[in-house]
Design an enzyme around this catalytic site. Sequence first.
Site, PDB file in Angstrom:
ATOM      1  CE  LYS A  15      -4.578   0.763   0.923  1.00  0.00           C
ATOM      2  NZ  LYS A  15      -5.516   0.021   0.057  1.00  0.00           N
ATOM      3  CB  THR A  75      -3.344  -3.315   0.236  1.00  0.00           C
ATOM      4  OG1 THR A  75      -4.527  -2.855  -0.611  1.00  0.00           O
ATOM      5  CG2 THR A  75      -2.531  -4.161  -0.692  1.00  0.00           C
ATOM      6  CG  ASP A  76      -9.111  -0.980   3.609  1.00  0.00           C
ATOM      7  OD1 ASP A  76      -8.831   0.102   3.172  1.00  0.00           O
ATOM      8  OD2 ASP A  76      -9.754  -1.729   4.385  1.00  0.00           O
ATOM      9  CG  PHE A 185      30.699  24.549 -14.248  1.00  0.00           C
ATOM     10  CD1 PHE A 185      31.375  23.386 -13.751  1.00  0.00           C
ATOM     11  CD2 PHE A 185      30.378  24.325 -15.359  1.00  0.00           C
ATOM     12  CE1 PHE A 185      31.401  22.413 -14.243  1.00  0.00           C
ATOM     13  CE2 PHE A 185      30.244  23.158 -16.228  1.00  0.00           C
ATOM     14  CZ  PHE A 185      30.623  21.960 -15.543  1.00  0.00           C
ATOM     15  NE  ARG A 202      27.949  27.079 -11.100  1.00  0.00           N
ATOM     16  CZ  ARG A 202      27.718  25.583 -11.472  1.00  0.00           C
ATOM     17  NH1 ARG A 202      27.128  25.475 -12.782  1.00  0.00           N
ATOM     18  NH2 ARG A 202      28.345  24.847 -10.883  1.00  0.00           N
ATOM     19  CB  ILE A 250      26.831  20.449  -8.363  1.00  0.00           C
ATOM     20  CG1 ILE A 250      26.402  21.926  -8.860  1.00  0.00           C
ATOM     21  CG2 ILE A 250      25.922  19.698  -7.440  1.00  0.00           C
ATOM     22  CD1 ILE A 250      24.934  21.754  -9.449  1.00  0.00           C
ATOM     23  CD  GLN A 251      30.057  17.572 -11.285  1.00  0.00           C
ATOM     24  OE1 GLN A 251      29.593  18.703 -11.219  1.00  0.00           O
ATOM     25  NE2 GLN A 251      29.926  16.875 -12.531  1.00  0.00           N
ATOM     26  CG  ASN A 277      23.120  23.070 -12.367  1.00  0.00           C
ATOM     27  OD1 ASN A 277      22.651  24.084 -11.698  1.00  0.00           O
ATOM     28  ND2 ASN A 277      24.217  23.289 -13.073  1.00  0.00           N
TER      29      ASN A 277
HETATM   30  O1  LIG Z   1      28.268  22.083 -11.203  1.00  0.00           O
HETATM   31  C1  LIG Z   1      28.347  21.911 -12.321  1.00  0.00           C
HETATM   32  N1  LIG Z   1      28.646  20.516 -12.719  1.00  0.00           N
HETATM   33  C2  LIG Z   1      28.474  20.167 -14.103  1.00  0.00           C
HETATM   34  O2  LIG Z   1      29.032  18.874 -14.566  1.00  0.00           O
HETATM   35  C3  LIG Z   1      27.949  21.249 -15.064  1.00  0.00           C
HETATM   36  N2  LIG Z   1      27.339  20.855 -16.318  1.00  0.00           N
HETATM   37  C4  LIG Z   1      26.997  22.051 -16.730  1.00  0.00           C
HETATM   38  O3  LIG Z   1      26.482  22.348 -17.818  1.00  0.00           O
HETATM   39  N3  LIG Z   1      26.755  22.697 -15.559  1.00  0.00           N
HETATM   40  C5  LIG Z   1      27.441  22.258 -14.618  1.00  0.00           C
HETATM   41  N4  LIG Z   1      27.658  22.663 -13.342  1.00  0.00           N
END
Ligand SMILES: O=c1[nH]c(=O)c2[nH]c(=O)[nH]c2[nH]1
Length: 327
Positions: A15, A75-76, A185, A202, A250-251, A277
């Site tokens: 459920k 499931t009820d 970036f 950014r 971001i990675q 992102n």
């Molecule tokens: O932090 C980022 N990682 C990426 O791999 C990526 N690729 C992208 O176009 N922008 C970003 N920004």
Amino acid sequence: MTREQLESRTMYYGKGDVWVFRSYAKPLTGITVIPESPFRGRENVLFGMNIKVAVKGEDFLTSFTEGDNSLVVATDSMKNFILRHAAHYTGATVEGFLEYASRRFIETYPQMTGVRMNATQVPFENVQIGSPDGIAPSDLVFKYSHNESAGASVEVERSGENIELTYAQSSVKNLRLIKVKGSGFAGFVRDEYTTLPETSDRPLFIFLDIHWKYKNPADGLDDTRQNYVDAEQIRDIAATVFHENNSPSIQYLIYLIGLRILKNFSQLEAVSFESNNRTWETIVETVDEGPGSVFTEPRPPYGFQGFSMTQEDLAAYENKPQEAGSV
Ligand SMILES: O=c1[nH]c(=O)c2[nH]c(=O)[nH]c2[nH]1
């Protein structure tokens, strides 16, 4: 049918959207306070969860192949079972409730050999109330928060006479953080497909799901063992690391967040991320009376990252010579 065929067959039922609202659950108290977070506990005057339960067991085969419902728990009824057990739960955490209710399913129904439950906590925030004595949080009125929420997944299985916890993971989901400046970036592959300009600044907007697992899963079930880590603390670590670092991607940002989580909480074994992102599109770089810019929602598609880390990553980081200070 051989045992292997039975075991490899996909067969479950259950459920979803079982909404549980329990008032006056046990307050959450036994957590370690960390510098990154003001979180000190939660009253649990309202304790809400949206639960999904799936059960498995070879004895359910004839319900699929012969229409034999004799062992089928409706499931009820599963929904009722979960709701009634919410009245008996003496703990303070979502994880603990999922484990408790899963165990009770297996104890009650011999045809069930495994139960998996996922839940998203329904966040309620205290409303601030003004009085002659000043502003204070109401202990009666709460607002339903649409921000990030805590979640958990557990799986318990029958093993002979015992019931074992075979999987447990806690989460904070749908955390949305925007940093107005101080993210770059650059340095990525440039070839005939590249149109994205490099940027040293950014407005980085990320959506984050963070998951964590304990070395000893029992620590994640209840706060009385003093090792419970709350989703609000994980959220605040993510925000702090985002604030403090001028991230090149971001990675790398999620790697730094992972290191800080593992460093604060040695009781955790692993942490993992799924990020999106959602960086805004810049429309006006500098407004007339700067500073300031104008942005709009990004156009699809969006990028995403997935990464998992363990205490070994923290140990490796701490053993290597650092240029930029430690986490
Ligand atoms: O932090 C980022 N990682 C990426 O791999 C990526 N690729 C992208 O176009 N922008 C970003 N920004």
